[in-house]
Design a protein around this motif. Structure first.
Motif: not given
Lengths: 293, 269
Positions: B83-84, B87-88, B90-91, B167, B172-174, B177
């Motif tokens: 998840i981490d 998200v990284e 995507s952000n 990962s 996408s990061g969204a 999860t």
């Protein structure tokens, strides 16, 4: 290192997505120590070009040399000579301004002093704040700080001052002038033409994936684009005339139409007028929205 | 290479510090097995988990401690990193790192180090809670602690590298999860974390044996459960060589997938 050593060389660069050419054959050079402004409406191919130079995107065809190297096959040593301020700040993990800068400083062989950089971007009072708790403009300044912490030879600034208030913008310009005086080569994209005029030595204007002009900022569009324009209304119809001798022309108008021709004005096209002419009116409409939003 | 290791060590510090400042990950990943152990110990306090050879009753806390240690290994490594990193990606964090001279190996060392550091601390908290509050007898034989050390280290490292590999699956990061949690949950159900492994039908046990979680849980049971309970294991053996082999193979699989699929920046983004 000769005076005209090229830090960036681009020849006939093309990038296509399917049938669409985002960048359609552009060529330019950037000399060591100069600040080159890349101008153009959104979607014109500016960001694609910049990201190819930064090594983020692969090109479809053409020659690209940045610091003498093909960015798509570049090494970590090459990356250590660049500074990159991306268009969007994105997010950062839960770290403070000082932690972030100390960490990035450690990645470079010859970094600047962390506290000096924090002071240079005016974040002394926020040095121990978590980055995610800062305002948008303050986060942007952290981006700039991270971009220059490694003492780059070549610095990319992609719309660096979006979200800055006028005062922050002035002090950012001051910072850029310091970098320029230290010999840093800078590639700047911006929607603010005054910013390009303040900081840039030369500018390239991209529209529709092509370089429509490339010149020192004060001669963009050629000398003719800056010939004054006289406008007036005659017989209910708007008229205009470009003339190098507006005084004489107005005198002839007065002789013909009487002492006060209707709606008479004389103006010299500004950089913005020249730019809007260059990128064409459909793009001009986009830009208007962009500046307004 | 020494530069990659030195910067990797630096990344570990940076990652661990940021990790413990994220209240939500600390709760859902770090403390989750602790919360579950407490719930299981209380809610199954009347249930029968058998007796030791000496006639001592095996409590729910004792029975579930190894399962929760294995869950912690899975959460700290696979769930946390998958998840981490998504998200990284995507952000913008990875894009920023991609523009810096950070070796990708150092980034991985940082992530695996973060998983190890948080995993070790988590195991420590679980063991202290089990020992002090729930009176679970811990092994006295140093050899068993050595066995715990290698199973734990191999487990977290494998779990971490699989998390890095996984990962790249979320778009996408969204959605990260939504992609990762079901995988982790299903694996825990079929691998003897939430349900007693010996109660599962044999075919399901064989399916679970394909995946690494079953082996992590079995390894933890081999350390913390009384030796008599080996009769509940498949073929009535703890099968330590099988554990080492299964986790080792999954480590290599994760490493190969990572090398093949990891990109700093999504293509054509």
């Amino acid at each position: 290192m000769s005076a005209h050593e090229n830090v960036v060389e681009v020849r006939d660069l093309r990038k296509t997505y399917g049938d669409v050419a985002a960048v359609d054959g552009i060529s330019f050079e950037i000399h060591r120590g100069e600040t080159f402004a890349l101008l153009g409406p959104n979607g014109a191919g500016k960001s694609t070009t910049i990201e190819i130079l930064e090594g983020y995107r692969e090109r479809t065809s053409g020659e690209v040399r940045v610091l003498g190297t093909d960015p798509w096959r570049a090494s970590l040593d090459w990356k250590a000579r660049l500074g990159i301020v991306l268009q969007s700040s994105g997010e950062t993990g839960a770290v403070t301004v000082r932690e972030q800068l100390s960490h990035f400083a450690a990645l470079y062989p010859n970094p600047r002093d962390v506290d000096e950089v924090i002071a240079a971007v005016g974040l002394e009072h926020k040095a121990n704040s978590l980055i995610r708790k800062l305002s948008g403009g303050q986060r942007r300044r952290v981006d700039v700080a991270v971009g220059i912490i490694g003492r780059p030879e070549l610095l990319f600034l992609d719309e660096p001052t979006t979200g800055f208030d006028p005062e922050a913008r002035r002090s950012f310009w001051q910072l850029v002038r310091t970098l320029q005086s230290e010999g840093t080569t800078i590639v700047l994209t911006t929607h603010y033409l005054d910013e390009a005029a303040q900081l840039g030595d030369r500018a390239g204007v991209i529209a529709g994936g092509r370089m429509v002009d490339i010149a020192p900022i004060d001669s963009l569009g050629g000398a003719d684009a800056r010939i004054p324009i006289v406008r007036w209304v005659e017989g209910g119809e708007a008229r205009e005339e470009r003339t190098a001798t507006p005084g004489a022309f107005v005198a002839s108008l007065i002789a013909r139409l009487g002492p006060e021709p209707e709606n008479l004005e004389v103006f010299r096209p500004s950089l913005e007028d020249v730019y809007l002419d260059l990128v064409g009116h459909e793009h001009a409409a986009d830009l208007g929205q962009e500046v307004a939003s | 290479m020494t530069r990659a290791l030195r910067l990797g060590a630096l990344r570990v510090g940076y990652e661990v510090r940021a990790y413990f400042r994220q209240g939500d990950t600390v709760f859902f990943t770090f403390l989750f097995p602790v919360v579950l152990l407490t719930i299981f110990s209380v809610s199954f306090s009347e249930a029968n988990f058998g007796q030791t050879a000496d006639g001592d009753e095996i409590t729910a806390a004792w029975f579930f401690l190894p399962a929760m240690l294995a869950a912690g290994v899975l959460l700290s490594g696979l769930q946390n990193l998958a998840i981490d990193i998504a998200v990284e990606k995507s952000n913008g964090t990875l894009k920023r790192l991609a523009g810096s001279p950070l070796p990708v190996t150092s980034y991985f060392i940082g992530k695996i180090g973060q998983a190890l550091a948080t995993g070790i601390l988590q195991a420590f908290v679980l063991l202290i809670l089990a020992f002090t509050v729930f009176r679970v007898p811990l092994p006295e034989d140093p050899a068993l602690w050595g066995q715990f050390a290698w199973i734990f280290l191999l487990g977290v490292t494998t779990s971490a590298i699989l998390g890095i590999a996984l990962s790249s699956v979320p778009r996408s990061g969204a959605s990260a999860t939504a992609v990762v949690i079901p995988i982790v949950l299903v694996l825990q159900f079929i691998s003897g974390i939430f349900l007693r492994f010996s109660d599962l039908p044999e075919w399901l046990q064989q399916v679970a044996a394909i995946f690494p979680v079953k082996w992590m849980a079995q390894g933890m049971r081999s350390v913390f459960l009384p030796d008599e309970l080996v009769v509940l294991e498949p073929n009535e053996t703890w099968n330590l060589p099988g554990i080492a082999l299964a986790l080792g193979i999954w480590f290599v699989v994760g490493l190969v997938l990572t090398v093949l699929t990891f990109r700093w920046v999504r293509k054509n983004q």
